[in-house]
Scaffold this active site. Structure first.
Site, mmCIF file in Angstrom:
data_model
loop_
_atom_site.group_PDB
_atom_site.id
_atom_site.type_symbol
_atom_site.label_atom_id
_atom_site.label_comp_id
_atom_site.label_asym_id
_atom_site.label_seq_id
_atom_site.Cartn_x
_atom_site.Cartn_y
_atom_site.Cartn_z
ATOM 1 N N GLU A 78 0.842 -1.210 0.000
ATOM 2 C CA GLU A 78 0.000 0.000 0.000
ATOM 3 C C GLU A 78 0.873 1.255 0.000
ATOM 4 O OE1 GLU A 78 -3.266 0.522 -0.093
ATOM 5 O OE2 GLU A 78 -4.334 -1.224 0.713
ATOM 6 N N ASN A 88 -10.611 4.611 2.999
ATOM 7 C CA ASN A 88 -9.649 4.344 1.932
ATOM 8 C C ASN A 88 -9.769 5.415 0.856
ATOM 9 O OD1 ASN A 88 -7.648 2.577 1.005
ATOM 10 N ND2 ASN A 88 -8.928 0.804 1.495
ATOM 11 N N ASP A 132 -10.199 0.766 -3.445
ATOM 12 C CA ASP A 132 -9.059 0.718 -2.512
ATOM 13 C C ASP A 132 -8.291 2.029 -2.618
ATOM 14 O OD1 ASP A 132 -6.933 -0.263 -0.840
ATOM 15 O OD2 ASP A 132 -7.637 -2.272 -1.270
#
Ligand SMILES: O=C1O[C@H](CS(=O)(=O)O)[C@@H](O)[C@H](O)[C@H]1O
Length: 294
Positions: free
Chosen positions: A15, A152, A204
């Site tokens: 991430e 997110n 995401d």
């Protein structure tokens, strides 16, 4: 357009990719492993550092090192040449319950750091996540927005006046836009930007391009979508893994879209590259990522 594997990172949860113009390198994290990674563009080489806690999101600190959202607060991280990582707590967080950590985060265009929290057992669907803003010198954190499961997709428009935020949980899958007061650092006038339940993949991590379009990873669908500022789907690019996690523009001309990904536990079947970092050439440029202003 083919996605090129640039690092076979095998990240559990890759991430927070951030392109560093100064270093000409891509930095990103592996959340559960608490790892900070750097891929050097000119050398095509990778280095890693281990943090003392799960490491969820990072922003370059204008004074050097990184500001990071981790398990129990916002930290300063200083990666060292000898491979060590000096971590210093900047502001602790009082989570709503045990078993929580930070998740997605980044700086606004003025250099304030924003990051959300979530309960780590996503399946529980606990609506206990909150969004925090951290400015230099703060010792405590106050929730600015509440009632998220998996906050997110945080991003800011090129002029900084629109803030985007999503909730990835299967029961939500919404992306919202807010008017953002750049002087006070306050979001208001929340409205639905995109209902991702009408598109492929759960929302995401995200990035904004120079045209103000919003790029969002479609987790579970192996896609990265581009939405116009009015929320219309413009295009979807394919990556060779099911779970792209977050994207960021980078490269010397800011015209490469880097995508990190998730390698689920157990049998990964037909996705040997899961957890890798990929590069796409989408034909549009990104913006330099703002640094934290201390
Ligand atoms: O831990 C995380 O999980 C989800 C992805 S997944 O449900 O595991 O596929 C992700 O949305 C989130 O950002 C990440 O931190």
């Amino acid at each position: 357009m083919d996605a090129e594997l640039i690092v076979d990172a095998q990240n559990a949860t890759g991430e927070s990719p951030v392109w560093s113009v100064r270093d000409q390198a891509l930095y990103w994290v592996d959340i559960p492993k608490g790892e900070l990674h750097r891929w050097d563009f000119n050398q095509d080489s990778t280095r890693s550092w281990k943090a003392p806690q799960m490491l969820a999101c990072i922003a370059a600190d204008s004074r050097g090192g990184w500001v990071a959202g981790m398990e129990n607060g916002i930290f300063h991280l200083q990666p060292c040449e000898d491979g060590s990582l000096i971590s210093t707590l900047l502001a602790g967080v009082e989570h709503a319950q045990a078993g929580m950590r930070f998740n997605d985060g980044r700086c606004d265009r003025q250099g304030r750091f924003w990051a959300g929290t979530m309960f780590m057992d996503m399946a529980a669907g606990a609506r206990v996540g909150a969004l925090y803003r951290y400015s230099a010198g703060q010792k405590t954190l106050d929730a600015q927005l509440k009632d998220f499961i998996v906050p997110n997709g945080l991003a800011f428009s090129p002029d900084g006046k629109v803030m985007y935020l999503s909730d990835s949980h299967p029961s939500v899958q919404q992306i919202w836009a807010f008017d953002y007061d750049t002087d006070s650092g306050t979001p208001h006038n929340r409205r639905l930007f995109v209902d991702m339940s009408h598109h492929l993949g759960r929302p995401d991590g995200a990035a904004i391009d120079a045209d103000g379009c919003y790029w969002i990873c479609g987790n579970d669908a192996g896609l990265v979508h581009r939405f116009t500022p009015s929320g219309k789907l413009d295009r979807s690019l394919v990556v060779p893994v099911k779970k792209p996690a977050m994207c960021a523009f980078g490269g010397p001309n800011l015209d490469t879209l880097f995508v990190t990904s998730i390698r689920p536990g157990g049998d990964i079947g037909d996705q040997p590259l899961a957890g890798g970092v990929f590069a796409l050439r989408p034909g549009v440029k990104g913006l330099e990522e703002p640094t934290f202003q201390g």
